[in-house]
Design a protein around this motif. Structure first.
Motif, mmCIF file in Angstrom:
data_model
loop_
_atom_site.group_PDB
_atom_site.id
_atom_site.type_symbol
_atom_site.label_atom_id
_atom_site.label_comp_id
_atom_site.label_asym_id
_atom_site.label_seq_id
_atom_site.Cartn_x
_atom_site.Cartn_y
_atom_site.Cartn_z
ATOM 1 N N ILE A 1 -57.823 66.547 -28.070
ATOM 2 C CA ILE A 1 -57.605 66.133 -26.696
ATOM 3 C C ILE A 1 -57.414 64.702 -26.827
ATOM 4 C CG2 ILE A 1 -58.962 65.652 -24.569
ATOM 5 C CD1 ILE A 1 -58.242 68.579 -24.698
ATOM 6 N N ASP A 2 -58.214 63.959 -27.513
ATOM 7 C CA ASP A 2 -57.726 62.498 -27.797
ATOM 8 C C ASP A 2 -56.274 62.116 -28.017
ATOM 9 O OD1 ASP A 2 -60.614 62.066 -26.961
ATOM 10 O OD2 ASP A 2 -61.041 61.783 -29.245
ATOM 11 N N ARG A 3 -55.847 62.806 -29.076
ATOM 12 C CA ARG A 3 -54.359 62.701 -29.434
ATOM 13 C C ARG A 3 -53.476 63.122 -28.131
ATOM 14 N NH1 ARG A 3 -54.560 66.219 -34.455
ATOM 15 N NH2 ARG A 3 -52.361 66.190 -34.217
ATOM 16 N N ALA A 4 -53.788 64.187 -27.605
ATOM 17 C CA ALA A 4 -52.916 64.265 -26.445
ATOM 18 C C ALA A 4 -53.054 63.639 -25.099
ATOM 19 C CB ALA A 4 -53.471 65.914 -25.812
ATOM 20 N N ALA A 5 -54.371 62.982 -25.128
ATOM 21 C CA ALA A 5 -54.370 62.078 -24.095
ATOM 22 C C ALA A 5 -53.616 60.761 -24.437
ATOM 23 C CB ALA A 5 -56.086 61.698 -24.050
ATOM 24 N N LEU A 6 -53.669 60.306 -25.601
ATOM 25 C CA LEU A 6 -52.830 59.097 -26.120
ATOM 26 C C LEU A 6 -51.185 59.513 -25.651
ATOM 27 C CD1 LEU A 6 -53.803 58.120 -29.561
ATOM 28 C CD2 LEU A 6 -53.805 56.740 -27.724
ATOM 29 N N LEU A 7 -50.766 60.623 -25.926
ATOM 30 C CA LEU A 7 -49.440 60.888 -25.690
ATOM 31 C C LEU A 7 -49.153 60.784 -24.237
ATOM 32 C CD1 LEU A 7 -48.656 63.691 -28.309
ATOM 33 C CD2 LEU A 7 -47.329 61.633 -28.199
ATOM 34 N N MET A 8 -50.111 61.272 -23.360
ATOM 35 C CA MET A 8 -49.940 61.423 -22.025
ATOM 36 C C MET A 8 -49.953 59.981 -21.256
ATOM 37 S SD MET A 8 -49.417 63.792 -20.025
ATOM 38 C CE MET A 8 -48.367 63.353 -18.551
ATOM 39 N N GLN A 9 -50.810 59.144 -21.788
ATOM 40 C CA GLN A 9 -50.722 57.607 -21.617
ATOM 41 C C GLN A 9 -49.300 57.219 -21.639
ATOM 42 O OE1 GLN A 9 -53.861 55.690 -23.830
ATOM 43 N NE2 GLN A 9 -54.518 54.932 -21.975
ATOM 44 N N HIS A 10 -48.715 57.639 -22.634
ATOM 45 C CA HIS A 10 -47.250 56.965 -22.766
ATOM 46 C C HIS A 10 -46.354 57.671 -21.855
ATOM 47 C CE1 HIS A 10 -43.508 56.250 -24.988
ATOM 48 N NE2 HIS A 10 -43.025 57.387 -24.721
ATOM 49 N N TYR A 11 -46.581 59.145 -21.464
ATOM 50 C CA TYR A 11 -45.667 59.500 -20.734
ATOM 51 C C TYR A 11 -45.953 59.325 -19.428
ATOM 52 C CZ TYR A 11 -44.732 62.781 -24.548
ATOM 53 O OH TYR A 11 -44.300 63.438 -25.621
ATOM 54 N N LEU A 12 -47.420 58.700 -18.668
ATOM 55 C CA LEU A 12 -47.371 58.315 -17.482
ATOM 56 C C LEU A 12 -46.746 56.846 -17.373
ATOM 57 C CD1 LEU A 12 -51.046 59.549 -17.145
ATOM 58 C CD2 LEU A 12 -49.192 60.287 -15.860
ATOM 59 N N ALA A 13 -46.864 56.219 -18.554
ATOM 60 C CA ALA A 13 -46.461 54.914 -18.380
ATOM 61 C C ALA A 13 -44.679 55.001 -18.203
ATOM 62 C CB ALA A 13 -46.490 54.031 -19.668
ATOM 63 N N GLU A 14 -44.009 55.844 -19.097
ATOM 64 C CA GLU A 14 -42.851 56.031 -18.949
ATOM 65 C C GLU A 14 -42.341 56.584 -17.448
ATOM 66 O OE1 GLU A 14 -40.050 55.698 -21.955
ATOM 67 O OE2 GLU A 14 -41.444 54.298 -21.236
ATOM 68 N N ALA A 15 -43.173 57.384 -16.961
ATOM 69 C CA ALA A 15 -42.772 57.769 -15.623
ATOM 70 C C ALA A 15 -42.764 56.683 -14.479
ATOM 71 C CB ALA A 15 -43.536 58.955 -15.338
ATOM 72 N N THR A 16 -43.908 55.792 -14.815
ATOM 73 C CA THR A 16 -43.971 54.905 -13.678
ATOM 74 C C THR A 16 -42.725 53.825 -13.700
ATOM 75 O OG1 THR A 16 -46.522 54.854 -14.043
ATOM 76 C CG2 THR A 16 -45.521 52.767 -13.192
ATOM 77 N N ARG A 17 -42.230 53.421 -15.017
ATOM 78 C CA ARG A 17 -40.880 52.588 -15.006
ATOM 79 C C ARG A 17 -39.835 53.127 -14.811
ATOM 80 N NH1 ARG A 17 -38.054 51.329 -19.808
ATOM 81 N NH2 ARG A 17 -38.359 53.238 -21.408
ATOM 82 N N LEU A 18 -39.602 54.459 -15.263
ATOM 83 C CA LEU A 18 -38.413 55.202 -14.998
ATOM 84 C C LEU A 18 -38.225 55.876 -13.635
ATOM 85 C CD1 LEU A 18 -38.106 57.186 -18.517
ATOM 86 C CD2 LEU A 18 -36.920 54.931 -17.559
ATOM 87 N N TRP A 19 -39.218 56.382 -13.216
ATOM 88 C CA TRP A 19 -39.045 57.012 -11.756
ATOM 89 C C TRP A 19 -38.722 56.242 -10.772
ATOM 90 C CZ3 TRP A 19 -42.698 61.936 -10.589
ATOM 91 C CH2 TRP A 19 -42.656 62.656 -11.515
ATOM 92 N N GLY A 20 -39.247 54.874 -10.736
ATOM 93 C CA GLY A 20 -39.007 53.842 -9.959
ATOM 94 C C GLY A 20 -37.377 53.570 -10.081
ATOM 95 N N ALA A 21 -36.781 53.409 -11.000
ATOM 96 C CA ALA A 21 -35.417 53.110 -11.442
ATOM 97 C C ALA A 21 -34.675 54.190 -10.892
ATOM 98 C CB ALA A 21 -35.290 52.735 -12.792
ATOM 99 N N GLY A 22 -35.197 55.399 -11.132
ATOM 100 C CA GLY A 22 -34.452 56.582 -10.671
ATOM 101 C C GLY A 22 -34.285 56.866 -8.988
ATOM 102 N N GLN A 23 -34.945 55.893 -8.354
ATOM 103 C CA GLN A 23 -34.819 55.842 -6.835
ATOM 104 C C GLN A 23 -33.387 55.391 -6.378
ATOM 105 O OE1 GLN A 23 -36.611 57.371 -4.980
ATOM 106 N NE2 GLN A 23 -38.176 57.974 -6.207
ATOM 107 N N VAL A 24 -32.606 54.647 -7.426
ATOM 108 C CA VAL A 24 -31.330 53.977 -7.279
ATOM 109 C C VAL A 24 -30.447 55.215 -6.546
ATOM 110 C CG1 VAL A 24 -29.306 53.075 -8.038
ATOM 111 C CG2 VAL A 24 -31.408 52.370 -8.889
ATOM 112 N N SER A 25 -29.652 54.954 -5.570
ATOM 113 C CA SER A 25 -29.009 56.098 -4.866
ATOM 114 C C SER A 25 -28.317 56.929 -5.862
ATOM 115 C CB SER A 25 -28.215 55.501 -3.679
ATOM 116 O OG SER A 25 -27.344 54.673 -4.189
ATOM 117 N N ALA A 26 -27.714 57.957 -5.648
ATOM 118 C CA ALA A 26 -26.680 58.742 -6.337
ATOM 119 C C ALA A 26 -25.514 57.986 -6.451
ATOM 120 C CB ALA A 26 -26.457 60.013 -6.014
#
Length: 490
Positions: free
Chosen positions: A394-419
């Protein structure tokens, strides 16, 4: 955006003098958080570090390939259960990387054992299919003779048909598909292996292919999401083949160029339908320009051999398949300490979802984060041969999930740029690569030879005027073309 003719676009006063710097088409990405390679466990961490040393692709890119491969071989062997709620282990991964990041090398080494196993079984399948076809001919001929026998009553015919040994068609042992349609995914999971991986190191082939076309997009995303959720789907066809199918597993790993991925990240359908919430995304910094050739055979290193030995063991382990060709894997449970750790994570994540919480902007992904954690923890348990999910998993999976949540925070905002802006960036990249500055490019050449999304004069004109507005191109005179542009030298 209003479309105007080239004659209405006046050249600015500085056109013949010094031009200001062009305006960016999108904002720069923030730096990524480090990929927690230590979370992959002793075998996974060792092979990722050795692959990085030799291949020198970004650590996160290699880590994604190894974790996705581990998940693929683990998914047929267990479900994870928490308080009666059962989930498959299957996960979806998206990895962003430009050309030259050695995506193919990472994918090739990570899945070498799966592909070797598939090739071996396919060779046997060809032999088995020939035997089956001959046996089927004999069976059909015998059945016809029985049915044509006028001396036999209906009951006698049924009895004799029941005595025949009806041959069973062999299952096509395809473990990996790369760019299938929804119908092909359905068919493969029905008549082929009930657990497969949708894997492509050039994921743009899938995202830009038939399955993700405008008319098929919703159906494809819905099918993928339902397979992630419960490992089941409905198939409706005119004729045979309709029905509901259960006990199937789909693992997904697409390695995609950022320009293509940004279109998916900005797609409201992919967000609202929930597909992106089921994806674990990582976009590492490039290692290009920093690499030197390493004279080592990765396949002979102890780290890689330990990895392949465990992959092979799971590939050779019998799958729990029912007579209905459904997977019926055992449920793997959390130990009491693992359950307490997971509940604490669940509650912390939930608090961060509300109001102005840190995870509110990525609520859809964060709301599934606890389930992602149990799926990854279950993958570790199966891959490492443990009978239960321990707190360490669980601890190891949580570490990875922290990374994915941080990546989503920075990438999803950039993904709002119009098509439209994303398409403008794609056209600009094409102009730089194929044309270069210092020459007048007729509009006709742009829409005839450029990216497929601008294969009309009106679409190309709209994008070129957008690039002109941002200062990346300028109106140019051409001896034969009425409308032409030139790249601005930067």
């Amino acid at each position: 955006m209003t479309v105007v003719s080239p004659s209405q676009v006046s050249r600015p006063s500085w056109a013949e003098e010094e031009r200001p710097d062009p305006l960016p088409l999108s904002r720069e990405f923030d730096p990524p958080t480090p990929y927690p390679v230590e979370a992959l466990g002793p075998i996974g961490t060792g092979v990722v570090q050795k692959m990085y040393e030799i291949i020198q692709a970004p650590v996160a890119l290699i880590g994604q390939s190894i974790l996705a491969a581990m998940n693929q071989v683990a998914q047929p062997h267990a479900n994870v259960i928490v308080d009666g709620r059962v989930s498959p282990l299957s996960e979806f991964f998206l990895t962003l990387g430009e050309s030259g990041e050695r995506k193919s090398a990472a994918d090739g080494w990570a899945l070498a054992g799966v592909r070797a196993r598939q090739r071996l079984l396919m060779q046997q399948f060809v032999v088995n299919r020939e035997t089956y076809e001959k046996s089927a001919e004999i069976y059909e001929a015998a059945a016809k003779r029985i049915l044509a026998d006028k001396k036999l009553s209906g009951e006698a015919k049924q009895a004799k048909l029941g005595e025949l040994d009806k041959p069973k068609a062999p299952v096509m042992p395809l473990f990996i598909v790369s760019e299938p349609s929804t119908e092909a995914i359905h068919r493969q999971l029905i008549v082929g292996m009930p657990a497969i991986g949708l894997v492509n190191d050039e994921g743009g082939q899938f995202l830009g292919g038939y399955a993700m076309s405008a008319e098929k997009r919703l159906g494809t995303l819905t099918t993928l999401s339902r397979l992630w959720d419960r490992g089941e789907f409905d198939r409706v066809r005119v004729g045979d083949g309709s029905g509901s199918y259960y006990g199937r597993r789909l693992n997904l790993h697409l390695m995609v160029q950022p320009a293509v991925a940004s279109l998916l990240l900005a797609d409201p359908l992919a967000r609202e339908q929930g597909f992106l919430a089921r994806c674990l995304v990582s976009f590492p910094q490039s290692t290009a320009g920093q690499r030197k050739y390493v004279e080592t055979d990765l396949g002979r290193t102890p780290e890689y051999q330990a990895y392949t030995a465990r992959m092979d063991a799971l590939l050779e382990q019998e799958w729990p398949i029912t007579d209905n060709h459904e997977l019926d894997p055992p449920n793997i449970v959390l130990t009491p300490s693992a359950k307490r750790a997971w509940v604490a994570l669940y509650n912390d994540i939930e608090k961060a979802l509300g109001g102005d919480g840190d995870l509110a902007p990525i609520r859809s992904l964060a709301s599934k984060a606890p389930e992602h954690i149990t799926r990854m923890a279950g993958t570790f348990a199966v891959f490492e041969g443990d009978s239960g999910i321990h707190e360490e998993h669980i601890d190891r999976a949580a570490l990875l999930m922290q990374h994915y949540l941080a990546e989503a925070t920075r990438l999803w905002g950039a993904g709002q740029v119009s098509a439209e802006l994303n398409l403008a960036q794609e056209v600009l990249n094409w102009l730089r690569d194929k044309m270069g500055p210092g020459r007048a490019i007729p509009l006709a050449d742009i829409y005839r030879n450029g990216p497929s999304a601008i294969r009309s004069a009106s679409a190309a004109r709209k994008i070129m005027q957008l690039l002109a507005h941002h200062g990346w191109v300028a109106i140019a005179a051409h001896p034969t073309a009425r409308e032409a542009y030139e790249l601005v030298a930067v």
